[in-house]
Motif scaffolding. Structure first.
Motif, mmCIF file in Angstrom:
data_model
loop_
_atom_site.group_PDB
_atom_site.id
_atom_site.type_symbol
_atom_site.label_atom_id
_atom_site.label_comp_id
_atom_site.label_asym_id
_atom_site.label_seq_id
_atom_site.Cartn_x
_atom_site.Cartn_y
_atom_site.Cartn_z
ATOM 1 N N CYS A 1 0.838 -1.192 0.000
ATOM 2 C CA CYS A 1 0.000 0.000 0.000
ATOM 3 C C CYS A 1 0.877 1.247 0.000
ATOM 4 C CB CYS A 1 -0.880 -0.037 1.255
ATOM 5 S SG CYS A 1 -2.106 1.262 1.326
ATOM 6 N N VAL A 2 0.551 2.181 -0.875
ATOM 7 C CA VAL A 2 1.245 3.462 -0.946
ATOM 8 C C VAL A 2 0.196 4.559 -0.802
ATOM 9 C CG1 VAL A 2 2.632 4.989 -2.416
ATOM 10 C CG2 VAL A 2 3.089 2.519 -2.396
ATOM 11 N N ALA A 3 0.519 5.565 -0.017
ATOM 12 C CA ALA A 3 -0.404 6.692 0.167
ATOM 13 C C ALA A 3 -0.809 7.245 -1.198
ATOM 14 C CB ALA A 3 0.269 7.777 1.002
ATOM 15 N N PRO A 4 -2.094 7.526 -1.392
ATOM 16 C CA PRO A 4 -2.585 7.958 -2.711
ATOM 17 C C PRO A 4 -1.792 9.114 -3.322
ATOM 18 C CG PRO A 4 -4.436 7.563 -1.250
ATOM 19 C CD PRO A 4 -3.190 7.434 -0.413
ATOM 20 N N GLU A 5 -1.402 10.095 -2.522
ATOM 21 C CA GLU A 5 -0.683 11.249 -3.066
ATOM 22 C C GLU A 5 0.753 10.917 -3.460
ATOM 23 O OE1 GLU A 5 -0.049 11.435 1.408
ATOM 24 O OE2 GLU A 5 -1.701 10.910 0.077
ATOM 25 N N LYS A 6 1.226 9.725 -3.110
ATOM 26 C CA LYS A 6 2.592 9.301 -3.444
ATOM 27 C C LYS A 6 2.608 8.167 -4.476
ATOM 28 C CE LYS A 6 4.542 12.169 -0.642
ATOM 29 N NZ LYS A 6 5.381 13.264 -1.132
ATOM 30 N N GLN A 7 1.444 7.797 -4.988
ATOM 31 C CA GLN A 7 1.375 6.730 -5.983
ATOM 32 C C GLN A 7 1.840 7.248 -7.346
ATOM 33 O OE1 GLN A 7 -2.599 5.063 -5.859
ATOM 34 N NE2 GLN A 7 -2.342 4.369 -3.758
ATOM 35 N N GLY A 8 2.363 6.326 -8.143
ATOM 36 C CA GLY A 8 2.749 6.660 -9.501
ATOM 37 C C GLY A 8 4.164 7.180 -9.668
ATOM 38 N N LYS B 1 -2.204 -4.981 -10.821
ATOM 39 C CA LYS B 1 -1.921 -6.048 -11.797
ATOM 40 C C LYS B 1 -0.793 -5.628 -12.736
ATOM 41 C CE LYS B 1 -6.085 -6.662 -13.413
ATOM 42 N NZ LYS B 1 -7.318 -7.153 -14.046
ATOM 43 N N TYR B 2 -0.750 -4.357 -13.107
ATOM 44 C CA TYR B 2 0.325 -3.853 -13.957
ATOM 45 C C TYR B 2 1.672 -3.968 -13.227
ATOM 46 C CZ TYR B 2 3.272 -0.668 -16.606
ATOM 47 O OH TYR B 2 4.304 -0.127 -17.316
ATOM 48 N N LEU B 3 1.694 -3.532 -11.970
ATOM 49 C CA LEU B 3 2.919 -3.619 -11.173
ATOM 50 C C LEU B 3 3.398 -5.062 -11.071
ATOM 51 C CD1 LEU B 3 5.050 -2.377 -9.206
ATOM 52 C CD2 LEU B 3 3.390 -2.813 -7.371
ATOM 53 N N TYR B 4 2.502 -5.966 -10.734
ATOM 54 C CA TYR B 4 2.891 -7.369 -10.570
ATOM 55 C C TYR B 4 3.379 -7.960 -11.898
ATOM 56 C CZ TYR B 4 0.187 -6.670 -6.280
ATOM 57 O OH TYR B 4 -0.301 -6.186 -5.096
ATOM 58 N N GLY C 1 6.917 5.328 -8.290
ATOM 59 C CA GLY C 1 7.849 4.214 -8.178
ATOM 60 C C GLY C 1 7.985 3.590 -6.807
ATOM 61 N N PHE C 2 7.278 4.108 -5.815
ATOM 62 C CA PHE C 2 7.402 3.540 -4.478
ATOM 63 C C PHE C 2 6.910 2.093 -4.409
ATOM 64 C CE2 PHE C 2 7.154 8.097 -2.818
ATOM 65 C CZ PHE C 2 8.517 8.175 -2.629
ATOM 66 N N GLY C 3 5.825 1.789 -5.110
ATOM 67 C CA GLY C 3 5.318 0.416 -5.129
ATOM 68 C C GLY C 3 6.337 -0.545 -5.719
ATOM 69 N N GLY C 4 6.980 -0.135 -6.796
ATOM 70 C CA GLY C 4 8.010 -0.966 -7.415
ATOM 71 C C GLY C 4 9.213 -1.156 -6.512
ATOM 72 N N LEU C 5 9.582 -0.109 -5.796
ATOM 73 C CA LEU C 5 10.704 -0.196 -4.870
ATOM 74 C C LEU C 5 10.387 -1.174 -3.738
ATOM 75 C CD1 LEU C 5 13.505 1.119 -4.535
ATOM 76 C CD2 LEU C 5 12.425 2.816 -3.070
ATOM 77 N N LEU C 6 9.178 -1.081 -3.217
ATOM 78 C CA LEU C 6 8.761 -2.025 -2.176
ATOM 79 C C LEU C 6 8.741 -3.451 -2.723
ATOM 80 C CD1 LEU C 6 5.852 -0.026 -0.517
ATOM 81 C CD2 LEU C 6 7.934 -0.798 0.640
ATOM 82 N N MET C 7 8.205 -3.629 -3.935
ATOM 83 C CA MET C 7 8.123 -4.967 -4.529
ATOM 84 C C MET C 7 9.514 -5.570 -4.716
ATOM 85 S SD MET C 7 6.292 -7.464 -5.484
ATOM 86 C CE MET C 7 4.680 -6.716 -5.509
ATOM 87 N N GLN C 8 10.456 -4.781 -5.218
ATOM 88 C CA GLN C 8 11.810 -5.299 -5.409
ATOM 89 C C GLN C 8 12.424 -5.711 -4.072
ATOM 90 O OE1 GLN C 8 13.405 -5.874 -8.558
ATOM 91 N NE2 GLN C 8 14.412 -7.192 -7.052
ATOM 92 N N GLN C 9 12.182 -4.920 -3.040
ATOM 93 C CA GLN C 9 12.696 -5.264 -1.712
ATOM 94 C C GLN C 9 12.086 -6.576 -1.219
ATOM 95 O OE1 GLN C 9 15.081 -3.346 0.048
ATOM 96 N NE2 GLN C 9 15.214 -5.244 1.217
ATOM 97 N N LEU C 10 10.780 -6.751 -1.428
ATOM 98 C CA LEU C 10 10.114 -7.986 -1.009
ATOM 99 C C LEU C 10 10.694 -9.198 -1.726
ATOM 100 C CD1 LEU C 10 6.380 -6.838 -1.066
ATOM 101 C CD2 LEU C 10 7.883 -7.022 0.916
ATOM 102 N N ILE C 11 10.933 -9.058 -3.011
ATOM 103 C CA ILE C 11 11.491 -10.155 -3.805
ATOM 104 C C ILE C 11 12.893 -10.490 -3.301
ATOM 105 C CG2 ILE C 11 12.333 -10.788 -6.104
ATOM 106 C CD1 ILE C 11 9.901 -9.113 -7.205
ATOM 107 N N PHE D 1 6.957 -7.258 -12.750
ATOM 108 C CA PHE D 1 7.932 -8.049 -12.004
ATOM 109 C C PHE D 1 7.899 -9.529 -12.370
ATOM 110 C CE2 PHE D 1 8.135 -4.210 -9.576
ATOM 111 C CZ PHE D 1 9.457 -4.155 -9.178
ATOM 112 N N GLY D 2 7.030 -9.900 -13.321
ATOM 113 C CA GLY D 2 7.016 -11.276 -13.808
ATOM 114 C C GLY D 2 6.014 -12.203 -13.154
ATOM 115 N N PHE D 3 5.121 -11.677 -12.328
ATOM 116 C CA PHE D 3 4.075 -12.519 -11.742
ATOM 117 C C PHE D 3 3.152 -13.009 -12.853
ATOM 118 C CE2 PHE D 3 5.430 -10.312 -7.980
ATOM 119 C CZ PHE D 3 5.150 -11.161 -6.932
ATOM 120 N N ILE D 4 2.703 -14.246 -12.730
ATOM 121 C CA ILE D 4 1.756 -14.814 -13.690
ATOM 122 C C ILE D 4 0.512 -15.301 -12.965
ATOM 123 C CG2 ILE D 4 3.513 -15.436 -15.400
ATOM 124 C CD1 ILE D 4 3.268 -18.337 -14.329
ATOM 125 N N GLU D 5 -0.607 -15.251 -13.660
ATOM 126 C CA GLU D 5 -1.860 -15.711 -13.068
ATOM 127 C C GLU D 5 -1.793 -17.217 -12.858
ATOM 128 O OE1 GLU D 5 -6.660 -15.833 -13.924
ATOM 129 O OE2 GLU D 5 -5.491 -14.184 -14.794
#
Length: 152
Positions: free
Chosen positions: A75-82, A117-120, A84-94, A123-127
């Motif tokens: 989750c990223v605060a709405p005013e901070k979305q778009g 879904k675009y973010l995932y 790259g914070f979500g991608g940074l968090l995702m890379q850290q999680l991976i 990073f190569g996630f598949i359904e």
């Protein structure tokens, strides 16, 4: 994402739950409660956040059991979305999941959540499957899309 300082990622503790809940309430139509977030601190969980000038801007929670990691919330605060914070968090999680010996990172996402879904997908996630009518929605229910990322 290259303009974002990666030093902004910090481990979170239960003391951050109230601020996490505030961000959750701003960003999601069906947010987790503070109590639910508090339950995600313990030996099976990892929580990381993005901080800037002392303010928590976003967070992610993963549960790992043996070699299977599950993204429970990002989750990223709405005013901070778009930016790259979500991608940074995702890379850290991976990276963290790989370091902890996980062979797969799993998640579920609302069918209607195009941004997630675009973010995932980036990073190569598949359904991997669906849970029909799993999430409450404004007009009834919507499917959960199950997604996997192989880490090996």
């Amino acid at each position: 994402m290259s303009n974002i300082d990666t030093d902004l990622i910090v481990p979170l503790s239960i003391e951050h739950a109230a601020v996490m809940a505030k961000i959750e309430n701003q960003a999601h139509t069906h947010p987790w409660s503070e109590t639910g977030l508090r339950e995600c601190f313990g030996p099976l969980y990892r929580a990381v956040g993005i901080k800037q000038q002392g303010d928590l801007l976003g967070f992610a929670i993963v549960q790992q059991i043996i070699d299977e990691a599950t993204l429970l919330d990002i989750c990223v605060a709405p005013e901070k979305q778009g930016v790259g914070f979500g991608g940074l968090l995702m890379q850290q999680l991976i990276d963290d999941a790989k370091s902890a010996g996980a062979v797969v990172l799993m998640l579920e996402v609302r069918q209607s959540n195009e941004a997630a879904k675009y973010l995932y997908g980036k990073f190569g996630f598949i359904e991997a499957g669906r849970r029909k009518d799993y999430y409450p929605a404004n007009n009834g229910y919507e499917d959960a899309i199950l997604m996997d990322l192989s880490l090996v």
